[in-house]
Design a protein around this motif. Sequence first.
Motif, PDB file in Angstrom:
ATOM      1  N   PHE A 186       8.848   0.844  -0.125  1.00  0.00           N
ATOM      2  CA  PHE A 186       8.764   0.444  -1.528  1.00  0.00           C
ATOM      3  C   PHE A 186       7.411   0.810  -2.139  1.00  0.00           C
ATOM      4  CE2 PHE A 186       7.925  -2.603  -4.948  1.00  0.00           C
ATOM      5  CZ  PHE A 186       9.067  -2.464  -5.717  1.00  0.00           C
ATOM      6  N   ASP A 187       6.332   0.603  -1.377  1.00  0.00           N
ATOM      7  CA  ASP A 187       4.986   0.859  -1.899  1.00  0.00           C
ATOM      8  C   ASP A 187       4.445   2.233  -1.510  1.00  0.00           C
ATOM      9  OD1 ASP A 187       4.714  -1.648  -3.171  1.00  0.00           O
ATOM     10  OD2 ASP A 187       4.213  -2.592  -1.257  1.00  0.00           O
ATOM     11  N   ARG A 197       4.410  10.647  -5.871  1.00  0.00           N
ATOM     12  CA  ARG A 197       4.692   9.248  -6.217  1.00  0.00           C
ATOM     13  C   ARG A 197       3.361   8.622  -6.609  1.00  0.00           C
ATOM     14  NH1 ARG A 197       9.066   7.118  -1.698  1.00  0.00           N
ATOM     15  NH2 ARG A 197      10.255   9.053  -1.494  1.00  0.00           N
ATOM     16  N   ILE A 198       3.235   8.235  -7.865  1.00  0.00           N
ATOM     17  CA  ILE A 198       1.927   7.872  -8.417  1.00  0.00           C
ATOM     18  C   ILE A 198       1.635   6.387  -8.222  1.00  0.00           C
ATOM     19  CG2 ILE A 198       0.491   7.836 -10.482  1.00  0.00           C
ATOM     20  CD1 ILE A 198       2.133  10.230 -11.490  1.00  0.00           C
ATOM     21  N   ASP A 254       0.022   5.927   1.532  1.00  0.00           N
ATOM     22  CA  ASP A 254       0.878   7.093   1.728  1.00  0.00           C
ATOM     23  C   ASP A 254       1.639   7.039   3.052  1.00  0.00           C
ATOM     24  OD1 ASP A 254      -1.349   7.406   3.301  1.00  0.00           O
ATOM     25  OD2 ASP A 254      -1.706   9.503   2.767  1.00  0.00           O
ATOM     26  N   TYR A 255       2.077   5.859   3.414  1.00  0.00           N
ATOM     27  CA  TYR A 255       2.816   5.672   4.654  1.00  0.00           C
ATOM     28  C   TYR A 255       3.776   4.493   4.482  1.00  0.00           C
ATOM     29  CZ  TYR A 255      -1.025   2.337   4.804  1.00  0.00           C
ATOM     30  OH  TYR A 255      -1.934   1.361   4.469  1.00  0.00           O
ATOM     31  N   LYS A 309      -2.318  -3.224   4.497  1.00  0.00           N
ATOM     32  CA  LYS A 309      -3.549  -3.905   4.114  1.00  0.00           C
ATOM     33  C   LYS A 309      -3.249  -5.271   3.512  1.00  0.00           C
ATOM     34  CE  LYS A 309      -5.858   0.459   3.438  1.00  0.00           C
ATOM     35  NZ  LYS A 309      -6.012   1.578   2.540  1.00  0.00           N
ATOM     36  N   LYS A 310      -2.010  -5.746   3.713  1.00  0.00           N
ATOM     37  CA  LYS A 310      -1.668  -7.086   3.252  1.00  0.00           C
ATOM     38  C   LYS A 310      -2.485  -8.112   4.021  1.00  0.00           C
ATOM     39  CE  LYS A 310       3.212  -5.887   2.524  1.00  0.00           C
ATOM     40  NZ  LYS A 310       4.591  -6.188   2.962  1.00  0.00           N
ATOM     41  N   THR A 311      -2.687  -9.276   3.404  1.00  0.00           N
ATOM     42  CA  THR A 311      -3.356 -10.344   4.133  1.00  0.00           C
ATOM     43  C   THR A 311      -2.393 -10.900   5.170  1.00  0.00           C
ATOM     44  OG1 THR A 311      -2.590 -12.078   2.635  1.00  0.00           O
ATOM     45  CG2 THR A 311      -4.664 -10.977   2.083  1.00  0.00           C
TER      46      THR A 311
END
Length: 340
Positions: free
Chosen positions: A202-203, A241-242, A267-268, A326-328
């Motif tokens: 998604f991200d 994908r911006i 980018d992963y 990099k989520k908490t």
Amino acid sequence: MNDLIIRNYEETKEEILVDVDKDSFVVDWQKNETWEVSFKVTKTDRNRKAFDIADYESIIIWQGQHYVIKQLKSYAVGEQLFKEVVATHIYYTVQDGFQYTEKTGTLSITQCLQHIFSSGARGFSYEVIDPKNKFLKVEQENFGKNNYLKLIEEVLDDYDAVIVQNNKHLKFYPTADYGEKTNEQIRYKYNTDNVQFDIDTFDLKTQIKGFGKQKEESEGGAYYFTPITYTSPQAEKWGIRIQDPVEDERYTQAGNMLARLKKDIHDYPSISGSTTLKWTVDLSKGDYVAFIYEPLSINTWIQVVGITEYPMIPNKPPEIILSNTKKTMTSIIKQLLKKG
């Protein structure tokens, strides 16, 4: 040494705490987030003195690390007395210090740490471990006017750092240099052990733009450097994908902004999961494990970002949380609970 030591707040009394409920004794560590021990203890003739010492702000010592009792529940069942204890690593007492002054300018991570502790060390010491000079200077504006813990959290975010605590001695590493790569690997859905992972794209983004500081109107209002666009090599596979741009007036140098964009680009595919796998070698905090998922052609490293240990239960393996995001830790755990 595996004795559980209890010491009173005034540091005038110290005892070995016995008759702890072994099934309840848990050590929980989460990268850059928390580190605590918890357990239940029954009052007995053997631990009468130690039981009474267990109180708010008393010190728990386990395997050389000091923890401060912050949560305590005392209760009785008939004539039997119990206490349930949660003790947080002594590092987190750093929040009791406050830096009232502010500092502005292009600062190194060391300069930020010097500023934090210039109001008083409170027994803490620190060192920056960066042999490859990966830490860049960052333009700081009004850095300070907060408690030490929140300022350290700012430092971890601004400089992409990891903190490793040994009681009150703190070591700061670039995130990229933290942790060892192991010989272990996980093949998603083909591993015969208890492994649960979530993968989502998604991200996933492949291009990001960065805007630095603008000059004053008297100087024409232009940027100190032309806004930079960074395109990941993954764009060849996934297309353009911006990602949301970085707009940060602390940056006046194009090179520093480019490094920030390369760090921030997602980018992963996001991977997070948990396992109670019995590894042939022990996994340590920050270690990396090879992760292979053929349907998305993923062959990457994911890091140990959380460990829950049960050291008083023989042969019970730790529960491991791994992630490449990099989520908490809080958001990762909430996600896992929702899907559990």
